[in-house]
Write an enzyme that holds these catalytic residues in place. Structure first.
Site, short mmCIF file in Angstrom:
data_model
loop_
_atom_site.label_atom_id
_atom_site.label_comp_id
_atom_site.label_asym_id
_atom_site.label_seq_id
_atom_site.Cartn_x
_atom_site.Cartn_y
_atom_site.Cartn_z
N ASP A 71 0.52 -0.66 -0.03
CA ASP A 71 -0.15 -0.12 0.20
C ASP A 71 0.81 1.22 0.18
OD1 ASP A 71 -2.09 -1.46 0.10
OD2 ASP A 71 -2.78 -0.99 2.41
N TYR A 337 -10.91 -5.70 -4.27
CA TYR A 337 -11.81 -4.87 -4.29
C TYR A 337 -12.80 -5.01 -5.44
CZ TYR A 337 -8.62 -3.02 -0.60
OH TYR A 337 -8.44 -2.47 0.35
N GLU A 359 -10.33 -6.88 -8.82
CA GLU A 359 -9.73 -7.41 -8.25
C GLU A 359 -9.57 -8.90 -8.74
OE1 GLU A 359 -6.85 -4.06 -5.46
OE2 GLU A 359 -8.04 -6.20 -4.74
#
Ligand SMILES: *[C@@H]1O[C@H](CO)[C@@H](O)[C@H](O)[C@H]1NC(C)=O
Ligand SMILES: *[C@@H]1O[C@H](CO)[C@@H](O)[C@H](O)[C@H]1NC(C)=O
Ligand SMILES: *[C@@H]1O[C@H](CO)[C@@H](O)[C@H](O)[C@H]1NC(C)=O
Length: 380
Positions: A71, A337, A359
């Site tokens: 991230d 997601y 995803e």
């Protein structure tokens, strides 16, 4: 009864007779838009967003994570455009480059202003405050249907210093009172102000301010498992003007399922009285998709309490009070997601289809980003 109303009623009745209007979704087309890999500039594509523009183009966005899957780290914002409702796509362009930041950009929300046609993307820089501070809420916009993009603008001078990652998903523009025309972008904070909150603009994205907030408990403190931590979220507006926000229940407070909270005042407040836990929407703590279309509410997530697999579409014909028992499994394998969109147009194809980006992987959900076209009325 006036004539216009009578005509609409007649048309509705005729349409229902003419074809079977029972929702019976099926996948009509699927294409991988991005595949990660050590080749080229991008290690991993994650956090997909999808929207239509006012000119009817589809825009797909994702974080292009340059050097790792993490991230944090340096990224681009990747964009692909389609002008034929997802049949073909432009090559990838990178519309934002954060250079080589250790705690680079994070997506994000895309919101389309129906009055100006502007496509606005809001994202964060330095969200985790890893070797940097403060975190910044940033905005870029396109005034030409996604071809060219403005330089990034830092919204902190207007907003303040709260760490904020919008979405991921889309922001909304209010269509029904109160606050018609307002842009509402919701997301979550980090430890310095964690919980869910929204930012609002009443002037087409020129100025922004903090709006509604649903604080975590214990606020501004480290969380344990089962604490109350509203996290990534997707707002939709219902035709009564309320904003329903479907929220990641990050620490599994009360259930391993979605939280849903409503704002009745155009995103100014999120009263605890309007918070429910939707036990049907079991969830492994992930960002999910939500969409309202022609009075029906749609929801996508990896439908599992503990792992990111089984990306599933559900629908509700009573504003989310309950969900139809049938579901459409979009992908049984690893999936994460997701984000949905549809065009509110006049053409039959616009009535018929919704579009999902998610995803998708074989071994791991973050291997690729896939685009799916779904025929809602496959029984016709
Ligand atoms: C409409 O489609 C649904 C789902 O396929 C089916 O269960 C139902 O029987 C159909 N109704 C009619 C009137 O054909
Ligand atoms: C995914 O769906 C299949 C079939 O519906 C089910 O058997 C399986 O348990 C699900 N996986 C998870 C992790 O929930
Ligand atoms: C749909 O039809 C209405 C009335 O005919 C028109 O005003 C509107 O511009 C149309 N919308 C689109 C997206 O074509």
């Amino acid at each position: 009864m006036n004539q216009a109303l009578l005509r609409i009623l007649l048309l509705t009745v005729l349409r229902a007779f003419a074809r079977n209007e029972t929702i019976n979704p099926a996948i009509a087309d699927e294409q991988l838009l991005w595949v990660g890999g050590e080749i080229g500039e991008v290690h991993t594509y994650r956090i997909p967003l999808l929207t239509f523009t006012t000119q009817g183009s589809l825009l797909a966005f994702a974080e292009a994570r340059k050097l790792s899957y993490k991230d944090i780290g340096a990224k681009f914002i990747a964009l692909r455009r389609s002008t034929d409702r997802g049949a073909t796509w432009s090559p990838t362009s990178f519309i934002v480059d954060d250079g080589s930041l250790e705690d680079g950009l994070n997506l994000g929300s895309v919101v389309v202003d129906e009055e100006t046609g502007a496509v606005i993307v809001i994202y964060s820089l330095c969200f985790h405050r890893y070797h940097c501070k403060p975190s910044n809420t940033m905005m870029v916009q396109s005034l030409d249907d996604g071809f060219t993009w403005s330089a990034p603008r830092n919204l902190n001078p207007q907003l303040g210093l709260m760490s904020f990652v919008p979405g991921p998903g889309f922001g909304i523009q209010k269509r029904h009172p109160p606050a018609v025309g307002r842009l509402v972008v919701c997301g979550h904070g980090s430890i310095a102000g964690d919980g869910l909150f929204c930012i609002l603009s009443d002037d087409h994205g020129n100025t922004w301010r903090y709006g509604a907030e649903l604080k975590s408990i214990p606020y501004k403190q480290h969380k344990n498992n089962l604490d109350f931590e509203p996290d990534e979220c997707q707002p939709v507006e219902l035709d009564d003007g309320s904003i329903v926000i479907n929220v990641r229940n990050n620490k599994n407070y009360h259930c391993r399922c979605r939280m849903v909270v409503r704002s009745l005042d155009g995103g100014e407040s999120l009263p605890v009285e309007e918070l429910v836990f939707d036990h049907t929407l079991e969830d492994p703590a992930v960002a999910a998709g939500a969409l309202e279309k022609e009075g029906v509410l749609y929801f996508t997530n990896p439908a599992s309490t503990n792992s990111r697999v089984n990306l599933t579409l559900r629908w509700s014909v009573n504003r989310g009070k309950s969900w139809v028992k049938d579901t459409l499994k979009i992908w049984a394998g690893p999936s994460g997601y997701s984000c949905m969109t549809s065009l509110k147009g006049n053409e039959t194809v616009d009535h018929k289809y919704i579009y999902v980006i998610y995803e998708k992987g074989q071994k791991d959900s973050i291997e690729s980003v896939s685009f799916v076209k779904i025929n809602l009325y496959s029984n016709q």
